[in-house]
Scaffold this motif. Structure first.
Motif, mmCIF file in Angstrom:
data_model
loop_
_atom_site.group_PDB
_atom_site.id
_atom_site.type_symbol
_atom_site.label_atom_id
_atom_site.label_comp_id
_atom_site.label_asym_id
_atom_site.label_seq_id
_atom_site.Cartn_x
_atom_site.Cartn_y
_atom_site.Cartn_z
ATOM 1 N N ALA A 150 1.135 -0.792 -0.405
ATOM 2 C CA ALA A 150 -0.029 0.667 -0.439
ATOM 3 C C ALA A 150 0.934 1.305 -0.035
ATOM 4 O O ALA A 150 2.059 1.040 0.310
ATOM 5 C CB ALA A 150 -0.655 -0.245 1.072
ATOM 6 N N GLU A 151 0.089 2.151 -0.631
ATOM 7 C CA GLU A 151 1.382 3.260 -0.443
ATOM 8 C C GLU A 151 0.445 4.648 0.358
ATOM 9 O O GLU A 151 -0.910 4.548 0.116
ATOM 10 C CB GLU A 151 1.188 3.986 -2.241
ATOM 11 C CG GLU A 151 1.024 2.853 -3.245
ATOM 12 C CD GLU A 151 1.010 4.142 -4.445
ATOM 13 O OE1 GLU A 151 1.337 4.559 -4.652
ATOM 14 O OE2 GLU A 151 1.334 3.429 -5.613
ATOM 15 N N VAL A 152 1.891 5.569 1.396
ATOM 16 C CA VAL A 152 0.501 6.193 1.809
ATOM 17 C C VAL A 152 0.822 8.203 1.544
ATOM 18 O O VAL A 152 2.072 7.983 1.418
ATOM 19 C CB VAL A 152 1.652 5.671 3.353
ATOM 20 C CG1 VAL A 152 0.736 7.273 3.985
ATOM 21 C CG2 VAL A 152 1.299 5.306 4.031
ATOM 22 N N TYR A 153 -0.100 8.368 1.206
ATOM 23 C CA TYR A 153 0.157 9.771 0.530
ATOM 24 C C TYR A 153 -0.217 10.899 1.598
ATOM 25 O O TYR A 153 -1.301 10.728 1.738
ATOM 26 C CB TYR A 153 -1.026 10.129 -0.952
ATOM 27 C CG TYR A 153 -0.723 11.196 -1.128
ATOM 28 C CD1 TYR A 153 0.457 11.131 -2.990
ATOM 29 C CD2 TYR A 153 -1.243 12.235 -0.977
ATOM 30 C CE1 TYR A 153 -0.018 12.239 -3.057
ATOM 31 C CE2 TYR A 153 -2.002 13.058 -1.913
ATOM 32 C CZ TYR A 153 0.010 13.522 -3.113
ATOM 33 O OH TYR A 153 -0.647 14.989 -3.399
ATOM 34 N N ASP A 154 0.912 11.247 1.687
ATOM 35 C CA ASP A 154 1.085 12.416 3.029
ATOM 36 C C ASP A 154 0.664 13.527 2.509
ATOM 37 O O ASP A 154 1.876 14.016 1.803
ATOM 38 C CB ASP A 154 2.197 11.846 3.361
ATOM 39 C CG ASP A 154 2.144 13.159 5.262
ATOM 40 O OD1 ASP A 154 1.498 14.027 5.704
ATOM 41 O OD2 ASP A 154 3.064 12.563 6.236
ATOM 42 N N PRO A 155 -0.555 14.632 2.620
ATOM 43 C CA PRO A 155 0.095 15.896 2.264
ATOM 44 C C PRO A 155 0.867 16.808 2.554
ATOM 45 O O PRO A 155 0.826 18.161 1.545
ATOM 46 C CB PRO A 155 -1.849 16.040 2.587
ATOM 47 C CG PRO A 155 -2.305 15.279 3.295
ATOM 48 C CD PRO A 155 -1.553 14.000 3.622
ATOM 49 N N HIS A 156 1.626 16.305 3.458
ATOM 50 C CA HIS A 156 1.987 17.971 3.908
ATOM 51 C C HIS A 156 3.175 17.664 3.426
ATOM 52 O O HIS A 156 4.215 18.515 3.244
ATOM 53 C CB HIS A 156 2.578 17.540 6.041
ATOM 54 C CG HIS A 156 1.031 17.543 6.249
ATOM 55 N ND1 HIS A 156 -0.299 18.682 6.778
ATOM 56 C CD2 HIS A 156 0.006 16.570 7.363
ATOM 57 C CE1 HIS A 156 -1.007 18.359 7.573
ATOM 58 N NE2 HIS A 156 -0.977 17.744 8.001
ATOM 59 N N LEU A 157 3.698 16.338 3.556
ATOM 60 C CA LEU A 157 4.846 16.727 2.501
ATOM 61 C C LEU A 157 4.929 16.416 1.166
ATOM 62 O O LEU A 157 5.672 16.744 0.673
ATOM 63 C CB LEU A 157 5.095 14.570 2.303
ATOM 64 C CG LEU A 157 5.860 13.641 3.841
ATOM 65 C CD1 LEU A 157 6.229 12.730 3.350
ATOM 66 C CD2 LEU A 157 7.387 14.734 4.578
ATOM 67 N N GLU A 158 3.862 16.009 0.172
ATOM 68 C CA GLU A 158 3.976 16.775 -0.717
ATOM 69 C C GLU A 158 4.226 18.353 -0.692
ATOM 70 O O GLU A 158 3.998 19.177 -1.586
ATOM 71 C CB GLU A 158 2.534 16.034 -1.545
ATOM 72 C CG GLU A 158 2.468 15.082 -2.030
ATOM 73 C CD GLU A 158 3.105 14.252 -2.601
ATOM 74 O OE1 GLU A 158 3.374 15.327 -3.668
ATOM 75 O OE2 GLU A 158 3.972 12.794 -2.369
ATOM 76 N N LYS A 159 3.146 19.100 0.122
ATOM 77 C CA LYS A 159 2.741 20.344 -0.577
ATOM 78 C C LYS A 159 4.488 21.109 0.924
ATOM 79 O O LYS A 159 4.698 21.968 -0.093
ATOM 80 C CB LYS A 159 1.925 21.117 1.583
ATOM 81 C CG LYS A 159 0.571 21.044 0.988
ATOM 82 C CD LYS A 159 -0.338 21.569 2.507
ATOM 83 C CE LYS A 159 -1.477 21.619 1.828
ATOM 84 N NZ LYS A 159 -2.333 21.764 3.030
ATOM 85 N N ALA A 160 5.090 20.060 1.321
ATOM 86 C CA ALA A 160 6.172 20.410 1.554
ATOM 87 C C ALA A 160 7.733 20.838 0.039
ATOM 88 O O ALA A 160 8.455 21.106 0.016
ATOM 89 C CB ALA A 160 6.973 20.131 2.628
ATOM 90 N N LYS A 161 6.936 19.421 -1.206
ATOM 91 C CA LYS A 161 7.603 19.870 -2.211
ATOM 92 C C LYS A 161 6.934 20.638 -3.262
ATOM 93 O O LYS A 161 7.252 20.956 -4.240
ATOM 94 C CB LYS A 161 7.870 18.140 -2.887
ATOM 95 C CG LYS A 161 8.449 17.069 -2.104
ATOM 96 C CD LYS A 161 7.594 15.944 -2.450
ATOM 97 C CE LYS A 161 8.153 14.505 -1.484
ATOM 98 N NZ LYS A 161 7.464 12.768 -1.867
ATOM 99 N N GLY A 162 6.188 21.154 -2.487
ATOM 100 C CA GLY A 162 5.518 22.490 -3.735
ATOM 101 C C GLY A 162 4.096 21.458 -4.319
ATOM 102 O O GLY A 162 4.223 22.231 -5.151
ATOM 103 N N ASN A 163 3.591 20.409 -3.529
ATOM 104 C CA ASN A 163 3.043 19.970 -4.568
ATOM 105 C C ASN A 163 1.834 19.911 -4.058
ATOM 106 O O ASN A 163 1.205 19.075 -3.292
ATOM 107 C CB ASN A 163 3.453 18.270 -4.661
ATOM 108 C CG ASN A 163 4.436 18.481 -6.420
ATOM 109 O OD1 ASN A 163 5.136 19.393 -6.632
ATOM 110 N ND2 ASN A 163 4.929 17.188 -5.492
ATOM 111 N N ASP A 164 0.623 21.641 -4.227
ATOM 112 C CA ASP A 164 0.100 21.593 -3.544
ATOM 113 C C ASP A 164 -1.196 21.343 -4.020
ATOM 114 O O ASP A 164 -1.478 21.878 -5.347
ATOM 115 C CB ASP A 164 -0.413 23.115 -2.906
ATOM 116 C CG ASP A 164 -1.599 23.240 -1.707
ATOM 117 O OD1 ASP A 164 -1.993 21.966 -1.254
ATOM 118 O OD2 ASP A 164 -1.754 24.065 -1.531
#
Length: 419
Positions: A150-164
Motif C-alpha cells: 500500500a502507498e501512504v500519500y502524505d499531503p504535508h510532505l507533498e506541500k513541502a515539495k511544492g505540490n499543493d
C-alpha cells in the motif's frame, strides 16, 4: 519417537524446519521437537488482548474451526477443532494448539502432537509476520503498509515539495465537487457540527458522519485524483491500496493482507483508506463464490464495520462496476458518488488545462469530436498530439510553437482511440 507422515499435507519435521528457515531467515524463533510434539516459539513486543483477539482472524483463514479453551489475565489459549474430533477411532492428541502469554513481552507457542499440516504451518507463519509487523507498525504504520504494497500519500510532505492540490486541479465536475465537500471534506475538517445537529433533531443524539463513501465511474474520470485532493484539503494522509497488493495466489493470504491493511491504517490518528477496484475484492454472492473469495468479502465487511466506529477515519471505495458489488457491501457505504463522463462543455473546460493556446471556440470543436472521452482520455490525446507535433517539427525544435486547432483535428484519425 517423532511421528512422521507421508501425506503431502503433513510435511515431516525436517521439511517443516527447512520451510521455516527459508521463510523467516534471521528472525528470532525456535522450532523444536520435544518428545513427540513439535513446537514453534517466538517473542515480540507488547500486544493488548484486543490485538491478539483480532489476529485470531488470521488463524481462521487457514483453520476454520477452533475454540478458546483458556482465557485468564495475561494468557490466552486456543485449540483447533479438526475432523479427528468427531471420529472416536482417531487419536485426539494431534490437535493444533496456540498459546499466548502477554504479561510482559508477547510470547507465542504453537504446538501439536505429531507433524504440523501445511495449513497449520501457513497459519503460524502468518501469525509470526503479523505480530512482528504489528510491533513495527506501532512505531510507524507506514512500515507495515509499505510491506503490504500500500502507498501512504502524505499531503504535508507533498506541500513541502511544492505540490499543493485543490479542486482547481480537476477541471469540470462541479456537481461531484459539491457532493465531496458535503460528504468528505467538511466532516473531516470540522466534525463537531455534524454531531451537534443531532441534538436538535433526534431523541438520542449520535454521530452523523459518513464512514464509507463509494466513488463510482468509468476508468479515467478522476476518482483517485479527487481522493488525493480531499487528502490535501483535509490535511490527512491517504492510504492507497491497489488491488494487486491484496490478492495472492496462496489460500487465505489475501484475506490476511486485507485485514492487516485495515489494522495498520487504524494506527493513524486520522486517515482516509482508499480501496481501488473494490469490485475485484467483493463481487456479488449471488453469482456464487469460491471459499477464498467468500472469506475475503467476510473480512472486508467486518473491517469496514470496525473502521466505521473510529472517529476521523473514512474508507473510500472506487469501482467502475457497481452492479457487481455484493449487496451487503453496498449497504456499508453511507454515500455513493457517481463520476460521470464529462459532457461537451466539461470536456472543453478540461482541454483548457492541456491546450491553453487554443481559443474557446477551438476547444469546443475538439471537445465535439472527442465525445465519450474521460478526463484521462483527453490528457492522453493531448500528450499524443504534442509528441506528434515535436516529431513533425524536429528540425525547428529551437523555434518551436504550440500546435493549432487544425493539427489537433487532423491527428484524431490516427490516434486509435475507441469510445
Amino acid at each position: 519417537m517423532f511421528l512422521m507422515s507421508n501425506s503431502p499435507s503433513h510435511p515431516d519435521y525436517f521439511k517443516a524446519k527447512e520451510l521455516f528457515a527459508t521463510e523467516l531467515k534471521n528472525a528470532n524463533y525456535q522450532f523444536v521437537q520435544e518428545k513427540e510434539e513439535t513446537l514453534f516459539r517466538f517473542r515480540t513486543e507488547n500486544a493488548s488482548k484486543d490485538r491478539i483477539l483480532d489476529c485470531l482472524g488470521i488463524v481462521r483463514n487457514y483453520i476454520e474451526n477452533f475454540r478458546i479453551y483458556n482465557f485468564e489475565e495475561g494468557y490466552l489459549s486456543i485449540q483447533a477443532l479438526n475432523e479427528n474430533l468427531f471420529d472416536p477411532q482417531k487419536n485426539l492428541a494431534g490437535k493444533f494448539r496456540i498459546r499466548f502469554s502477554f504479561k510482559s513481552d508477547l510470547k507465542v507457542e504453537c504446538s501439536k502432537h505429531g507433524d504440523f499440516s501445511t495449513k497449520e504451518i501457513q497459519a503460524i507463519l502468518s501469525l509470526f509476520h503479523f505480530l512482528k509487523a504489528e510491533g513495527q507498525a506501532q512505531k510507524d504504520p507506514r512500515v507495515l503498509l509499505h510491506q503490504l504494497g500500500a502507498e501512504v500519500y502524505d499531503p504535508h510532505l507533498e506541500k513541502a515539495k511544492g505540490n499543493d492540490l485543490g479542486f482547481d486541479s480537476v477541471f469540470g465536475y462541479d456537481q461531484v465537487k459539491a457532493q465531496i465537500l458535503e460528504s468528505l471534506v467538511f466532516p473531516l475538517i470540522k466534525p463537531e457540527p455534524f454531531f451537534e445537529i443531532t441534538k436538535l433533531t433526534r431523541r438520542k443524539p449520535s454521530p452523523n458522519l459518513p464512514r464509507a463513501v463509494l466513488f463510482e465511474g468509468e476508468p479515467g474520470v478522476g476518482k483517485t485524483s479527487m481522493a488525493k485532493i480531499v487528502s490535501h484539503l483535509c490535511g490527512v494522509p491517504m492510504v492507497y491500496v491497489p488491488i494487486e497488493s491484496i490478492l495472492s495466489k496462496y489460500y487465505g493470504e489475501s484475506s490476511q493482507n486485507l485485514a492487516m491493511v485495515f489494522d495498520a491504517a487504524a494506527l493513524f490518528p486520522q486517515c482516509m483508506l482508499f480501496l481501488d477496484e473494490i469490485d475485484s475484492l467483493a463481487t456479488s454472492r449471488e453469482d456464487g463464490l469460491f471459499e477464498a473469495t467468500r472469506n475475503l468479502l467476510s473480512v472486508l465487511l467486518r473491517k469496514l464495520d470496525g473502521f466505521a466506529e473510529r472517529s476521523g477515519t473514512i474508507t473510500i471505495g472506487a469501482t467502475n462496476r457497481k452492479h457487481d458489488l455484493d449487496s451487503a457491501l453496498l449497504s456499508r457505504f453511507d454515500r455513493k458518488i457517481y463520476f460521470p463522463l464529462p459532457n461537451k462543455e466539461e470536456r472543453a473546460k478540461i482541454l483548457e488545462g492541456y491546450a491553453k493556446q487554443l481559443s474557446g471556440t477551438d476547444r469546443q470543436k475538439l471537445a465535439e469530436i472527442l465525445e465519450g472521452a474521460s478526463g484521462r482520455n483527453l490528457k492522453d490525446y493531448c500528450d499524443y498530439v504534442e509528441r506528434r507535433w515535436i516529431t513533425k517539427n524536429w528540425e525547428k525544435a529551437e523555434m518551436l510553437q504550440a500546435p493549432g486547432i487544425s493539427f489537433y483535428l487532423e491527428s484524431f484519425p490516427d490516434f486509435g482511440w475507441k469510445r
